[in-house]
Scaffold this active site. Structure first.
Site, PDB file in Angstrom:
ATOM      1  N   VAL A   1       1.748  -3.904  -8.746  1.00 24.53           N
ATOM      2  CA  VAL A   1       2.398  -3.711 -10.049  1.00 24.53           C
ATOM      3  C   VAL A   1       3.454  -2.608  -9.953  1.00 24.53           C
ATOM      4  O   VAL A   1       4.536  -2.715 -10.535  1.00 24.53           O
ATOM      5  CB  VAL A   1       1.349  -3.395 -11.136  1.00 24.53           C
ATOM      6  CG1 VAL A   1       2.015  -3.070 -12.463  1.00 24.53           C
ATOM      7  CG2 VAL A   1       0.389  -4.577 -11.307  1.00 24.53           C
TER       8      VAL A   1
ATOM      9  N   CYS B   1      -3.851  -9.424 -17.632  1.00 24.42           N
ATOM     10  CA  CYS B   1      -2.787 -10.406 -17.367  1.00 24.42           C
ATOM     11  C   CYS B   1      -3.163 -11.835 -17.772  1.00 24.42           C
ATOM     12  O   CYS B   1      -2.295 -12.612 -18.179  1.00 24.42           O
ATOM     13  CB  CYS B   1      -2.354 -10.338 -15.904  1.00 24.42           C
ATOM     14  SG  CYS B   1      -3.686 -10.043 -14.756  1.00 24.42           S
TER      15      CYS B   1
ATOM     16  N   HIS C   1      -0.639 -16.797 -13.497  1.00 20.44           N
ATOM     17  CA  HIS C   1      -1.974 -17.155 -13.972  1.00 20.44           C
ATOM     18  C   HIS C   1      -1.844 -18.365 -14.904  1.00 20.44           C
ATOM     19  O   HIS C   1      -1.071 -18.340 -15.877  1.00 20.44           O
ATOM     20  CB  HIS C   1      -2.606 -16.004 -14.756  1.00 20.44           C
ATOM     21  CG  HIS C   1      -3.011 -14.826 -13.910  1.00 20.44           C
ATOM     22  ND1 HIS C   1      -2.962 -14.808 -12.543  1.00 20.44           N
ATOM     23  CD2 HIS C   1      -3.492 -13.599 -14.285  1.00 20.44           C
ATOM     24  CE1 HIS C   1      -3.407 -13.640 -12.094  1.00 20.44           C
ATOM     25  NE2 HIS C   1      -3.717 -12.882 -13.130  1.00 20.44           N
TER      26      HIS C   1
ATOM     27  N   ASN D   1       1.829 -13.052 -13.748  1.00 24.47           N
ATOM     28  CA  ASN D   1       0.861 -11.988 -13.991  1.00 24.47           C
ATOM     29  C   ASN D   1       1.401 -10.603 -13.707  1.00 24.47           C
ATOM     30  O   ASN D   1       1.043  -9.636 -14.387  1.00 24.47           O
ATOM     31  CB  ASN D   1      -0.411 -12.224 -13.169  1.00 24.47           C
ATOM     32  CG  ASN D   1      -0.131 -12.506 -11.715  1.00 24.47           C
ATOM     33  OD1 ASN D   1       0.483 -13.526 -11.390  1.00 24.47           O
ATOM     34  ND2 ASN D   1      -0.565 -11.635 -10.822  1.00 24.47           N
TER      35      ASN D   1
HETATM   36  P1  NAP Z   1      -2.801  -2.061  -6.183  1.00 24.59           P
HETATM   37  O1  NAP Z   1      -1.838  -3.005  -5.562  1.00 24.59           O
HETATM   38  O2  NAP Z   1      -4.114  -1.861  -5.533  1.00 24.59           O
HETATM   39  O3  NAP Z   1      -2.065  -0.629  -6.327  1.00 24.59           O
HETATM   40  C1  NAP Z   1      -2.764   0.543  -6.695  1.00 24.59           C
HETATM   41  C2  NAP Z   1      -1.794   1.734  -6.756  1.00 24.59           C
HETATM   42  O4  NAP Z   1      -2.528   2.876  -7.201  1.00 24.59           O
HETATM   43  C3  NAP Z   1      -1.168   2.111  -5.406  1.00 24.59           C
HETATM   44  O5  NAP Z   1       0.136   2.579  -5.640  1.00 24.59           O
HETATM   45  C4  NAP Z   1      -2.050   3.269  -4.943  1.00 24.59           C
HETATM   46  O6  NAP Z   1      -1.346   4.186  -4.099  1.00 24.59           O
HETATM   47  C5  NAP Z   1      -2.335   3.951  -6.263  1.00 24.59           C
HETATM   48  N1  NAP Z   1      -3.543   4.781  -6.191  1.00 24.59           N
HETATM   49  C6  NAP Z   1      -4.771   4.433  -5.729  1.00 24.59           C
HETATM   50  N2  NAP Z   1      -5.608   5.490  -5.808  1.00 24.59           N
HETATM   51  C7  NAP Z   1      -4.898   6.520  -6.331  1.00 24.59           C
HETATM   52  C8  NAP Z   1      -5.186   7.874  -6.629  1.00 24.59           C
HETATM   53  N3  NAP Z   1      -6.421   8.396  -6.438  1.00 24.59           N
HETATM   54  N4  NAP Z   1      -4.213   8.634  -7.157  1.00 24.59           N
HETATM   55  C9  NAP Z   1      -2.978   8.142  -7.364  1.00 24.59           C
HETATM   56  N5  NAP Z   1      -2.630   6.864  -7.077  1.00 24.59           N
HETATM   57  C10 NAP Z   1      -3.580   6.072  -6.571  1.00 24.59           C
HETATM   58  O7  NAP Z   1      -3.139  -2.489  -7.685  1.00 24.59           O
HETATM   59  P2  NAP Z   1      -2.220  -3.331  -8.735  1.00 24.59           P
HETATM   60  O8  NAP Z   1      -2.525  -4.768  -8.663  1.00 24.59           O
HETATM   61  O9  NAP Z   1      -0.823  -2.874  -8.611  1.00 24.59           O
HETATM   62  O10 NAP Z   1      -2.841  -2.875 -10.133  1.00 24.59           O
HETATM   63  C11 NAP Z   1      -2.516  -1.648 -10.739  1.00 24.59           C
HETATM   64  C12 NAP Z   1      -3.099  -1.596 -12.144  1.00 24.59           C
HETATM   65  O11 NAP Z   1      -2.504  -2.644 -12.921  1.00 24.59           O
HETATM   66  C13 NAP Z   1      -4.615  -1.839 -12.214  1.00 24.59           C
HETATM   67  O12 NAP Z   1      -5.145  -1.061 -13.252  1.00 24.59           O
HETATM   68  C14 NAP Z   1      -4.710  -3.325 -12.545  1.00 24.59           C
HETATM   69  O13 NAP Z   1      -5.918  -3.648 -13.186  1.00 24.59           O
HETATM   70  C15 NAP Z   1      -3.523  -3.489 -13.467  1.00 24.59           C
HETATM   71  N6  NAP Z   1      -2.970  -4.838 -13.576  1.00 24.59           N
HETATM   72  C16 NAP Z   1      -2.646  -5.543 -12.479  1.00 24.59           C
HETATM   73  C17 NAP Z   1      -2.078  -6.816 -12.610  1.00 24.59           C
HETATM   74  C18 NAP Z   1      -1.689  -7.663 -11.438  1.00 24.59           C
HETATM   75  O14 NAP Z   1      -1.299  -8.831 -11.656  1.00 24.59           O
HETATM   76  N7  NAP Z   1      -1.780  -7.179 -10.203  1.00 24.59           N
HETATM   77  C19 NAP Z   1      -1.814  -7.314 -13.883  1.00 24.59           C
HETATM   78  C20 NAP Z   1      -2.145  -6.551 -15.002  1.00 24.59           C
HETATM   79  C21 NAP Z   1      -2.704  -5.312 -14.834  1.00 24.59           C
HETATM   80  P3  NAP Z   1      -1.489   4.201  -2.469  1.00 24.59           P
HETATM   81  O15 NAP Z   1      -0.576   3.107  -1.968  1.00 24.59           O
HETATM   82  O16 NAP Z   1      -0.992   5.549  -2.112  1.00 24.59           O
HETATM   83  O17 NAP Z   1      -2.925   3.968  -2.140  1.00 24.59           O
END
Ligand code: NAP
Length: 373
Positions: A16, A149, A242, A327
């Site tokens: 995201v 999403c 989705h 999504n």
């Molecule tokens: P992701 O790909 O796993 O990315 C997670 C991000 O958070 C990375 O930038 C990671 O940084 C960072 N992070 C992890 N631990 C951290 C910490 N302790 N302190 C600061 N930063 C930290 O997840 P994502 O899919 O992008 O999802 C992000 C959020 O959006 C979640 O809450 C998810 O539920 C929500 N969401 C996602 C979607 C979707 O379609 N993917 C849709 C709606 C909502 P590093 O790279 O440094 O580890």
């Protein structure tokens, strides 16, 4: 608008977070000034910390140094958060306490009474909750959330029908893309050629959030829509998009023709039209018997449109249909950016400094113009 407002992306290296970087690059009102992520990435150039997933990494963010996700390290007045829920629960309120506007994608605050859960075309007026949020919590900043999403797909498709016929029962079967699990997400050997009939914590979110999104606000709270949702969430080997199969019961049963007329006439809240990230139309009804399909339709409206098809009678409830949207764009980064654009356009965020100015909030701030659907 002359100067662009400096903004930060938290969780900028993830799926995201990268979508935020794409959405905000070249944005007419906002400019990415800061990127935050975990200790793993802090201190690196963004180009070295992010395993860039799509297209070319924008040059203007490549050299930014990744900083910790704290209000001391990040000074921007507007903070787009793509943090996981395990981190967002502490990090996002810290920014709100420090006077920043947080646009959150995490689940932590979505269902709180004083926190707006917003899809701008559907329930822009819920942003009026921000005044009571600041009062109740004593924050000088604020948190605005995006829906889950899969719920976003459903709410966009059902909002016009709810307005016309009052949705009462929803049976939802989702087919959710792998990008919804973040990066690196689901192991390839678990998902290639496979369907996983379980997504952790997804069904409760879908079942709870729809009633809030379709509810009405008096400015102090949201009165949830009187409906019940039963969800089956499945992960499928699709990259983005989705798809949700819906069976829907109404207080007033519409014919298929009436439902199609309502869906085709829907323009969403007119306050949203013309905003930089808004899709027009935001809802697309397809006539072909085999649409929507993620491969063909996911980028409709630059990823911000919801595509609907197969509207027909249902043997159990009243109507069934299929809906699909991107999504990561519509259901996450693009939705958050649209929320921020709406707040700027309604004068609740200063157009140059980016400071929240909720004193300007009044009964007319989110009043729908006459032309609104
Ligand atoms: P992701 O790909 O796993 O990315 C997670 C991000 O958070 C990375 O930038 C990671 O940084 C960072 N992070 C992890 N631990 C951290 C910490 N302790 N302190 C600061 N930063 C930290 O997840 P994502 O899919 O992008 O999802 C992000 C959020 O959006 C979640 O809450 C998810 O539920 C929500 N969401 C996602 C979607 C979707 O379609 N993917 C849709 C709606 C909502 P590093 O790279 O440094 O580890």
């Amino acid at each position: 608008m002359s100067a662009r407002i400096p903004v930060a992306v938290l969780g900028a290296t993830g799926a995201v977070g990268q979508a935020f970087v794409r959405q905000l690059t070249g944005h007419p009102w906002f400019v990415i000034a800061e990127v935050g992520a975990s200790e793993r990435s802090v201190g690196k150039r963004y180009a070295d910390a992010a395993r860039w997933l799509e297209g070319t990494l924008p040059a203007e963010v490549a050299a930014l140094e990744v900083v910790p996700c704290t209000p001391d390290a990040i000074r921007s007045p507007i903070v787009f958060s793509a943090l996981d829920s395990g981190v967002a629960g502490d990090a996002e309120p810290a920014f709100a306490r420090a006077g920043r506007l947080v646009l959150s994608n995490a689940k932590n605050f979505r269902m709180a009474d004083d926190v707006p859960l917003v899809i701008p075309e559907v329930n822009a007026s819920h942003l009026a909750l921000l005044a009571s949020q600041q009062r109740v919590r004593g924050w000088s900043g604020a948190i605005v959330t995006n829906a889950n999403c899969a719920t976003t797909v459903m709410a966009a498709a059902l909002a016009p029908l709810h307005e016309a016929f009052e949705v009462r029962q929803v049976l939802a079967v989702t087919m959710q893309a792998v990008s919804g699990a973040g990066y690196p997400g689901v192991a390839s050997l678990d998902i290639l050629g496979n369907v996983i009939p379980f997504i952790n914590d997804e069904e409760p979110k879908i079942e709870q959030e729809l009633g809030k999104l379709l509810g009405r606000t008096d400015g102090a709270a949201v009165h949830h829509a009187d409906l019940v949702v039963s969800a089956h969430a499945n992960r499928v080997p699709v990259e983005h998009g989705h798809t949700v199969c819906l069976s829907v019961g109404f207080a007033r049963r519409p014919s298929v023709a009436e439902a199609l007329h309502v869906l085709r006439s829907w323009t969403g809240d007119a306050l949203v039209q013309g905003l930089p990230s808004a899709a027009l139309p935001s809802l697309i009804v397809r006539d072909e018997s085999d649409r929507p399909q993620p491969r063909r339709d996911v980028m409709s409206g630059r990823g911000m449109a919801t595509v609907i098809g197969r509207v027909r009678e249902d043997q159990l409830l009243h109507l069934r249909l299929v809906a699909m949207s991107h999504n990561v764009v519509r259901g996450a980064a693009g939705g958050s950016v649209l929320n921020a654009e709406l707040l700027v356009s309604r004068g609740l965020v200063h157009r140059e400094t980016g400071a929240l100015q909720l004193a300007t909030l009044s009964a007319s701030t989110f009043a729908r113009p006459e032309s609104a659907a």
